[in-house]
Design a protein around this motif. Structure first.
Motif, PDB file in Angstrom:
ATOM      1  N   UNK A   1       0.774  -1.286  -0.006  1.00  0.00           N
ATOM      2  CA  UNK A   1       0.042   0.168   0.130  1.00  0.00           C
ATOM      3  C   UNK A   1       0.851   1.075  -0.054  1.00  0.00           C
ATOM      4  N   UNK A   2       2.043   0.985   0.530  1.00  0.00           N
ATOM      5  CA  UNK A   2       3.140   2.312   0.350  1.00  0.00           C
ATOM      6  C   UNK A   2       4.331   1.717   0.865  1.00  0.00           C
ATOM      7  N   UNK A   3       5.443   2.206   0.336  1.00  0.00           N
ATOM      8  CA  UNK A   3       6.690   1.963   0.259  1.00  0.00           C
ATOM      9  C   UNK A   3       7.159   1.599   1.853  1.00  0.00           C
ATOM     10  N   UNK A   4       6.978   2.566   2.733  1.00  0.00           N
ATOM     11  CA  UNK A   4       7.369   2.306   3.920  1.00  0.00           C
ATOM     12  C   UNK A   4       6.437   1.575   4.781  1.00  0.00           C
ATOM     13  N   UNK A   5       5.186   1.323   4.361  1.00  0.00           N
ATOM     14  CA  UNK A   5       4.153   0.774   5.161  1.00  0.00           C
ATOM     15  C   UNK A   5       4.511  -0.665   5.267  1.00  0.00           C
TER      16      UNK A   5
ATOM     17  N   UNK B   1       5.501  -6.955   6.583  1.00  0.00           N
ATOM     18  CA  UNK B   1       4.868  -7.893   5.674  1.00  0.00           C
ATOM     19  C   UNK B   1       5.923  -8.294   4.568  1.00  0.00           C
ATOM     20  N   UNK B   2       6.192  -9.619   4.723  1.00  0.00           N
ATOM     21  CA  UNK B   2       7.475 -10.198   3.812  1.00  0.00           C
ATOM     22  C   UNK B   2       6.957 -10.092   2.378  1.00  0.00           C
TER      23      UNK B   2
ATOM     24  N   UNK C   1       9.162  -7.789  -0.670  1.00  0.00           N
ATOM     25  CA  UNK C   1       9.710  -8.805  -1.692  1.00  0.00           C
ATOM     26  C   UNK C   1       9.493  -8.274  -2.812  1.00  0.00           C
ATOM     27  N   UNK C   2       8.216  -7.736  -3.069  1.00  0.00           N
ATOM     28  CA  UNK C   2       7.828  -7.075  -4.306  1.00  0.00           C
ATOM     29  C   UNK C   2       8.683  -5.562  -4.248  1.00  0.00           C
ATOM     30  N   UNK C   3       8.895  -4.969  -3.417  1.00  0.00           N
ATOM     31  CA  UNK C   3       9.573  -3.611  -3.361  1.00  0.00           C
ATOM     32  C   UNK C   3      11.202  -4.011  -3.774  1.00  0.00           C
TER      33      UNK C   3
END
Length: 436
Positions: A140-144, A150-151, A155-157
């Motif tokens: 939902x957000x980069x930092x969130x 949330x692994x 992982x996506x980031x």
């Protein structure tokens, strides 16, 4: 001097912590139950580091590839293997529950079960809708994603950042050096945290024995026996065959990672050993790019211990309540478990949440049936986490072999010699600075 050397090994310290925990929980149950915060505190201390470690490891793995096109095949092969192993684990669980028949003869009326036990877990249920599951992977957000631990979103980031760094050239190398330095810092900090692992093991075992005790097992002992038998059979047969096909000894792998297995067994969680698995798998000869992708992904998609548990627990409830399930219903249930087992994280209690999720979408089985096993769930959580950890290790080595990213000679040499800790083990062994 020899005694001091023996006590210096982490697995010996953890064993002492476990033994003391069992002793305290047995002799002074109230005191043992009150020590729960020690075990929970250790797991919590580790959990806050998992997301940044996953990020740094995956970014480092992708940027170390000379050909980033290898990322796709690595992930596809990993996920394919994970689903095959999960299906195999479900089959072992089904075979065990059919053989031992742990719920037969209880003749429990579902109307008399306490539905409030399941009710308090329904708020934690992962969505059974595949679309919702896929959307939940998108952060939902980069930092969130990091704040929530949330692994999968992390992982996506990490994947996006890894590819981005590879395309940036010189500016990307500067940013990557910051990530690399931060990664070193994380592993050094984790080395400090692992020094209190024996204390965490002590608190976790004291709580388990003090809170539940042997008397809570009662007539449900057969279910625990069936579950442990299924886990051992899956590791020995299923993973043993995979290890043989890959070209290494499963027994030597188990011996090499004995420290990590004892920590998992004591804390009922696979998360405390994630950083050490990453480091030791690299030391065994697995390429950093494969380790960084396969192991973190396996923590969400390769929970074979949970899969075995779901099959046994669901069929136990059916047997206990005299509910006959046809093979079409059993196959439907197993298919649903392929999804619900992926929604469980590697921490204590997540398997029980996944069980509630499975029963919620199976109208034939009463959700309130979880009240039958809530008292002994803790006694099975250790085996759930341990089985999944072993599976992730073997899977990583297998995928590395398939990808041509495994040094077989180094693997065999390391396994034959056995693990010998060094001063460098608190940081990634594949770091370019340490390669010399």
């Amino acid at each position: 001097m020899k005694i001091k050397s023996i006590l210096g090994h982490l697995y010996v310290q953890v064993l002492i912590g476990v033994a003391l925990g069992v002793l305290i929980g047995s002799l002074w149950p109230n005191l043992g139950s009150a020590l729960q915060p020690i075990g929970d505190g250790f797991v919590k201390l580790v959990k806050f580091m998992i997301a940044p470690i996953v990020f740094c490891t995956i970014v480092g793995g992708i940027t170390s590839l000379t050909d980033t096109k290898k990322v796709g095949p690595t992930l596809v092969r990993s996920l394919g293997l994970f689903y095959v192993l999960t299906a195999l684990a479900l089959a072992f669980g089904l075979a065990a529950v059919m053989l031992f028949q742990p719920g037969a003869g209880l003749h429990i009326n579902p109307a008399h079960l306490d539905s409030s036990v399941a009710a308090k877990y329904t708020g934690q249920l992962p969505s059974s809708n595949p679309v919702d599951f896929i959307l939940s992977i998108i952060p939902s957000s980069f930092v969130g994603a990091f704040a929530n631990g949330e692994v999968l979103p992390v992982l996506v980031i990490a994947l996006l950042c890894g590819f981005g760094f590879s395309k940036l050239g010189a500016p990307g190398q500067q940013a990557l050096s910051v990530v690399s330095s931060f990664n070193k810092l994380l592993f050094v900090i984790f080395g400090y945290i692992m020094k209190v692992a024996p204390l965490g093991a002590f608190g976790a075992m004291a709580f388990t024995v003090g809170k539940y005790g042997a008397h809570s097992i009662g007539n449900l002992g057969m279910l625990i026996l069936a579950f442990y038998a299924a886990c051992i059979a899956f590791v020995a047969v299923g993973l043993g065959i995979l290890a043989k096909l890959t070209g290494f000894s499963l027994w030597r792998i188990l011996r090499y990672f004995k420290d990590e297995f004892l920590i998992v067994l004591a804390t009922s969680s696979s998360e405390p050993v994630l950083p050490r698995l990453l480091t030791k798998l690299e030391r065994l000869g697995c390429d950093r790019s494969v380790v960084g992708l396969v192991v973190p992904t396996g923590y969400s998609f390769n929970l074979t211990g949970t899969a075995i548990y779901l099959t046994l627990a669901s069929m136990f409830i059916a047997q206990a309540c005299d509910i006959h399930l046809g093979w079409d219903q059993i196959l439907l249930m197993l298919g649903m478990m392929l999804l619900t087992s992926k929604g469980a994280a590697g921490v204590t209690g997540s398997g029980f949440v996944a069980l509630v999720a499975t029963l919620t979408v199976m109208p034939t089985l009463p959700v309130a049936g979880v009240a039958l096993i809530v008292g002994i769930d803790r006694f099975m959580s250790e085996a759930r986490a341990l089985t999944s950890t072993v599976c992730n290790i073997v899977s990583c080595v297998a995928v590395a072999k398939w990808q041509g990213a495994l040094n077989l000679e180094k693997l065999r040499t390391e396994l034959q010699a056995g693990y010998k800790p060094t001063e460098r083990d608190t940081i990634p062994l594949a770091d370019p600075v340490l390669a010399h």
